[in-house]
Design a protein around this motif. Structure first.
Motif, short mmCIF file in Angstrom:
data_model
loop_
_atom_site.label_atom_id
_atom_site.label_comp_id
_atom_site.label_asym_id
_atom_site.label_seq_id
_atom_site.Cartn_x
_atom_site.Cartn_y
_atom_site.Cartn_z
N ASP A 17 -15.01 -6.72 -0.53
CA ASP A 17 -13.80 -7.00 0.25
C ASP A 17 -12.86 -7.97 -0.47
OD1 ASP A 17 -15.33 -9.29 0.46
OD2 ASP A 17 -14.91 -9.59 2.59
N PHE A 18 -12.96 -8.02 -1.78
CA PHE A 18 -12.23 -9.02 -2.56
C PHE A 18 -12.00 -8.46 -3.96
CE2 PHE A 18 -12.57 -12.70 -5.48
CZ PHE A 18 -11.60 -13.52 -4.98
N GLU A 19 -10.73 -8.32 -4.35
CA GLU A 19 -10.43 -7.82 -5.69
C GLU A 19 -9.32 -8.66 -6.29
OE1 GLU A 19 -9.33 -3.71 -7.97
OE2 GLU A 19 -10.59 -3.68 -6.20
N VAL A 20 -9.48 -9.03 -7.55
CA VAL A 20 -8.49 -9.85 -8.23
C VAL A 20 -7.68 -8.99 -9.19
CG1 VAL A 20 -9.86 -11.96 -8.02
CG2 VAL A 20 -10.05 -10.59 -10.08
N LYS A 21 -6.44 -9.40 -9.37
CA LYS A 21 -5.52 -8.73 -10.29
C LYS A 21 -4.73 -9.82 -11.00
CE LYS A 21 -6.27 -4.54 -8.54
NZ LYS A 21 -6.90 -3.46 -9.29
N ALA A 22 -4.59 -9.71 -12.32
CA ALA A 22 -3.83 -10.71 -13.07
C ALA A 22 -2.38 -10.76 -12.57
CB ALA A 22 -3.88 -10.42 -14.56
N ALA A 23 -1.70 -9.65 -12.58
CA ALA A 23 -0.34 -9.53 -12.03
C ALA A 23 0.55 -10.71 -12.37
CB ALA A 23 -0.41 -9.33 -10.51
N LYS A 24 0.59 -11.09 -13.62
CA LYS A 24 1.38 -12.26 -14.02
C LYS A 24 2.87 -12.08 -13.73
CE LYS A 24 -1.82 -13.91 -17.46
NZ LYS A 24 -2.05 -14.22 -18.85
N SER A 25 3.40 -10.89 -14.04
CA SER A 25 4.83 -10.69 -13.81
C SER A 25 5.14 -9.39 -13.07
CB SER A 25 5.58 -10.71 -15.14
OG SER A 25 5.07 -9.75 -16.03
N ASP A 26 4.16 -8.52 -12.91
CA ASP A 26 4.36 -7.25 -12.20
C ASP A 26 3.08 -6.90 -11.44
OD1 ASP A 26 7.02 -6.36 -13.08
OD2 ASP A 26 6.09 -6.29 -15.06
N ILE A 27 3.25 -6.12 -10.37
CA ILE A 27 2.05 -5.64 -9.68
C ILE A 27 1.43 -4.53 -10.54
CG2 ILE A 27 2.78 -6.32 -7.37
CD1 ILE A 27 3.59 -3.45 -6.85
N PRO A 28 0.12 -4.43 -10.55
CA PRO A 28 -0.53 -3.40 -11.38
C PRO A 28 -0.32 -2.00 -10.85
CG PRO A 28 -2.15 -4.74 -10.22
CD PRO A 28 -0.81 -5.30 -9.89
N LYS A 29 -0.32 -1.05 -11.76
CA LYS A 29 -0.13 0.36 -11.39
C LYS A 29 -1.26 0.87 -10.49
CE LYS A 29 2.36 1.55 -15.66
NZ LYS A 29 3.52 0.87 -15.36
N SER A 30 -2.45 0.31 -10.63
CA SER A 30 -3.61 0.77 -9.86
C SER A 30 -3.69 0.17 -8.45
CB SER A 30 -4.90 0.43 -10.61
OG SER A 30 -5.05 -0.99 -10.70
N ILE A 31 -2.68 -0.57 -8.04
CA ILE A 31 -2.76 -1.29 -6.77
C ILE A 31 -2.86 -0.35 -5.58
CG2 ILE A 31 -0.27 -1.57 -6.31
CD1 ILE A 31 -3.08 -4.17 -5.86
N CYS A 32 -2.26 0.81 -5.65
CA CYS A 32 -2.29 1.75 -4.51
C CYS A 32 -3.71 2.22 -4.22
CB CYS A 32 -1.37 2.94 -4.77
SG CYS A 32 0.38 2.50 -4.75
N GLU A 33 -4.49 2.45 -5.26
CA GLU A 33 -5.88 2.86 -5.06
C GLU A 33 -6.67 1.76 -4.37
OE1 GLU A 33 -4.19 3.32 -7.91
OE2 GLU A 33 -4.21 5.51 -8.15
N THR A 34 -6.45 0.51 -4.76
CA THR A 34 -7.16 -0.61 -4.15
C THR A 34 -6.77 -0.75 -2.68
OG1 THR A 34 -7.21 -1.77 -6.27
CG2 THR A 34 -7.60 -3.10 -4.31
N VAL A 35 -5.48 -0.67 -2.40
CA VAL A 35 -4.99 -0.77 -1.02
C VAL A 35 -5.59 0.34 -0.18
CG1 VAL A 35 -2.95 -0.55 0.45
CG2 VAL A 35 -2.86 -1.98 -1.60
N SER A 36 -5.56 1.55 -0.68
CA SER A 36 -6.09 2.69 0.06
C SER A 36 -7.58 2.52 0.32
CB SER A 36 -5.82 3.98 -0.71
OG SER A 36 -6.27 5.09 0.01
#
Length: 117
Positions: A17-36
């Motif tokens: 129930d916890f996922e980290v993403k660097a996302a220093k200046s942009d949201i990652p392209k894979s974010i939709c899969e994580t949200v879903s």
């Protein structure tokens, strides 16, 4: 999620129930899969501004937190999903490095990513 809970989570391995993403200046392209995934299962936290290096989590921070937050909200409210997802947001300051946490609730109607059927 409190700052203390975030610190405790990042001391261990990545949780279901916890996922980290660097996302220093942009949201990652894979974010939709994580949200879903979170919305379809049992909900979860996405943390921007944290990197995973093996079993260690490092607070790297986000460069433009307002942009990251707005871009992520726009993805959730846009046409990427078949349902609207409304997250809870929290911001945490770690020695001048900001991490942004979004809680993705479980959905009563399973969201799917449009165009990925």
């Amino acid at each position: 999620m409190t700052k203390e809970e975030l610190i405790e989570k990042h001391r261990g391995i990545e949780w279901e129930d916890f996922e980290v993403k660097a996302a220093k200046s942009d949201i990652p392209k894979s974010i939709c899969e994580t949200v879903s995934s979170f919305s379809n299962t049992s909900s979860g936290w996405i943390i921007f501004g944290v990197e995973q290096n093996g079993t260690e989590f490092l607070i790297s921070g986000v460069k433009n937190p307002e942009k990251i937050e707005q871009d992520f909200i726009n993805v959730l409210r846009g046409d990427k999903f078949n349902v609207k997802i409304v997250p809870k947001c929290a911001k945490f300051n770690f020695s001048e490095k900001l991490a942004i946490a979004f809680y993705i609730p479980i959905s009563t109607k399973s969201p799917f990513i449009m165009g990925h059927l």
